[in-house]
Design an enzyme around this catalytic site. Structure first.
Site, mmCIF file in Angstrom:
data_model
loop_
_atom_site.group_PDB
_atom_site.id
_atom_site.type_symbol
_atom_site.label_atom_id
_atom_site.label_comp_id
_atom_site.label_asym_id
_atom_site.label_seq_id
_atom_site.Cartn_x
_atom_site.Cartn_y
_atom_site.Cartn_z
ATOM 1 N N THR A 194 0.805 -1.224 0.000
ATOM 2 C CA THR A 194 0.000 0.000 0.000
ATOM 3 C C THR A 194 0.833 1.268 0.000
ATOM 4 O O THR A 194 0.472 2.255 -0.640
ATOM 5 C CB THR A 194 -0.925 -0.004 1.246
ATOM 6 N N SER B 105 1.405 -7.590 -1.281
ATOM 7 C CA SER B 105 2.003 -8.651 -0.458
ATOM 8 C C SER B 105 1.037 -9.802 -0.189
ATOM 9 O O SER B 105 1.452 -10.866 0.275
ATOM 10 C CB SER B 105 2.577 -8.094 0.841
ATOM 11 N N CYS C 91 -5.007 -17.959 20.611
ATOM 12 C CA CYS C 91 -5.084 -16.713 21.394
ATOM 13 C C CYS C 91 -3.967 -15.764 20.943
ATOM 14 O O CYS C 91 -2.842 -16.194 20.719
ATOM 15 C CB CYS C 91 -4.903 -16.992 22.876
HETATM 16 N N1 ASP Z 1 -2.712 -5.645 0.184
HETATM 17 C C1 ASP Z 1 -1.706 -4.715 0.649
HETATM 18 C C2 ASP Z 1 -0.391 -5.465 0.738
HETATM 19 O O1 ASP Z 1 -0.203 -6.183 1.664
HETATM 20 C C3 ASP Z 1 -2.097 -4.154 1.980
HETATM 21 C C4 ASP Z 1 -1.104 -3.186 2.584
HETATM 22 O O2 ASP Z 1 0.003 -2.988 2.157
HETATM 23 O O3 ASP Z 1 -1.482 -2.566 3.607
HETATM 24 O O4 ASP Z 1 0.432 -5.340 -0.148
#
Ligand code: ASP
Length: 362
Positions: free
Chosen positions: A12, A66, A298
């Site tokens: 992101t 990712s 947990c």
């Molecule tokens: N789907 C994105 C990733 O893991 C989510 C993120 O980066 O917050 O690449």
């Protein structure tokens, strides 16, 4: 002055909107320089200012969301770090948050002892969007990695926390405080000043002893950068749940590729008995050489395999208690050790032993 390498893998932090949602996007280096300049109110020179350590940014190709990460991508990250290890004082890995904790754990086991910090970070809102956490997370990671007190190990810097990579979990899908290490203290914190918890860092790796006489220059330290073959299907993770069927268990345990299983059980490590079917099948698989590692569902606390009769049956079945390993650390530890060729008693003993500070053994 410290010189740092930023390895951008996707996620992101560098994504841009598309018709179908956020996707990885090129040109992150220029966009970062632009936004850093704007946030610092100064023109960045050759990727450095007095306020920030000097950095060089490289991109892993292709950049990935990712969620698409596969174990082979860890080899790509390790290879990129290895190629530049001697040229930099510390490393930042920009990574998507979805599997960031898996990658941090995997890197800790793959690289072994280190003499420099490897700090992973990312963002919940992409760089350049209103209220993005990208600049804060990245500048904190840069400043922490450049600090002489930074732990020489794989860490996650996120929302002003510095966490041991193999103790961290993504605990919030939407909050900025997306990562925590519920069973281990933070390694550091970014308030007005940066602070690092004394005595918590792992011991650094040391250079090989020089050979060739008293005058020979000591060899430089190099981390373990062996590329691994992560055989598909060698490791699986199965959460038990009410209604778990013996058929599902058979499908997982019956896969001929399977060499290790992370079993996520209830509370202090208690499985359902499935009228005896679960324990029988686990015992058969364990006898057939499959390593079965028991971790708790947990978020916090230890597996105490044997506190209840249901858990004690796992001891008899040869299941290895996973103490306070996170599921991410359990899975990646199993993956790396199996890729390294460990089997049988050697594998069981390595799984029960803390290798990179990933578990507490009482
Ligand atoms: N789907 C994105 C990733 O893991 C989510 C993120 O980066 O917050 O690449």
């Amino acid at each position: 002055m410290s010189r740092l390498l930023i390895l951008h893998t996707g996620g992101t932090i560098g994504m841009q909107p598309s018709a179908t949602g956020y996707v990885p996007a090129d040109g992150f280096s220029d966009r970062l320089a632009h936004h850093l300049s704007a946030s610092l109110g100064t023109q960045l020179g050759d990727h450095g200012t007095d306020a920030l350590p000097d950095y060089h940014l490289i991109e892993l190709e292709p950049l990935i969301d990712s969620a698409d990460l596969a174990p082979a991508d860890w080899n790509r990250i390790v290879a990129a770090l290895a190629q530049h290890w001697q040229g930099y004082d510390g490393f930042i890995v920009l990574h998507g948050t979805d599997t960031l904790a898996y990658t941090a754990s995997a890197l800790s086991f793959m690289l072994g002892p280190l003499d420099k910090p490897v700090v992973l970070t990312g963002a919940q809102i992409p760089l350049g969007e209103p209220r993005s956490d990208a600049i804060n997370n990245l500048t904190t990671a840069l400043l922490m990695a450049a600090d002489p007190a930074a732990p020489p190990e794989v860490c996650i810097a996120f929302h002003d926390r510095l966490l041991r990579g193999n103790r961290a979990r993504k605990v919030r899908s939407q909050g900025f405080d997306a990562f925590d290490s519920p069973d281990a203290p933070w390694l550091g914190e970014a308030g007005i000043a940066l602070s690092f918890m004394p005595g918590l860092a792992l011991a650094p790796g040391t250079p090989e002893a020089a050979s060739g006489g008293m005058d020979a220059a000591p060899a430089a330290f190099t981390p373990n950068v062996t590329p691994r073959h992560f055989a598909p299907g060698a490791v699986a993770m199965l959460p038990v749940h009410p209604g778990l069927s013996a058929a599902l268990l058979d499908a997982v345990l019956g896969d001929p590729a399977l060499k290790g299983l992370v079993l996520q059980t209830y509370g202090v490590g208690n499985p359902p008995s499935l009228d005896g079917a679960l324990i029988d099948r686990l015992a058969q698989s364990s006898q057939a050489g499959i390593a079965i590692l028991n971790v708790s569902q947990c978020p916090q606390g230890q597996v105490v395999q044997g506190a209840y009769a249901s858990g004690a049956a796992l001891n008899a079945a040869g299941v290895i208690p996973g103490a306070d390993l996170t599921p991410e650390a359990a899975l990646t530890k199993l993956q790396v050790l199996i890729a390294d060729g460990l089997r049988g008693e050697a594998l069981k003993s390595a799984l029960a032993t803390p290798l990179r500070g990933e578990m507490t053994v009482n």
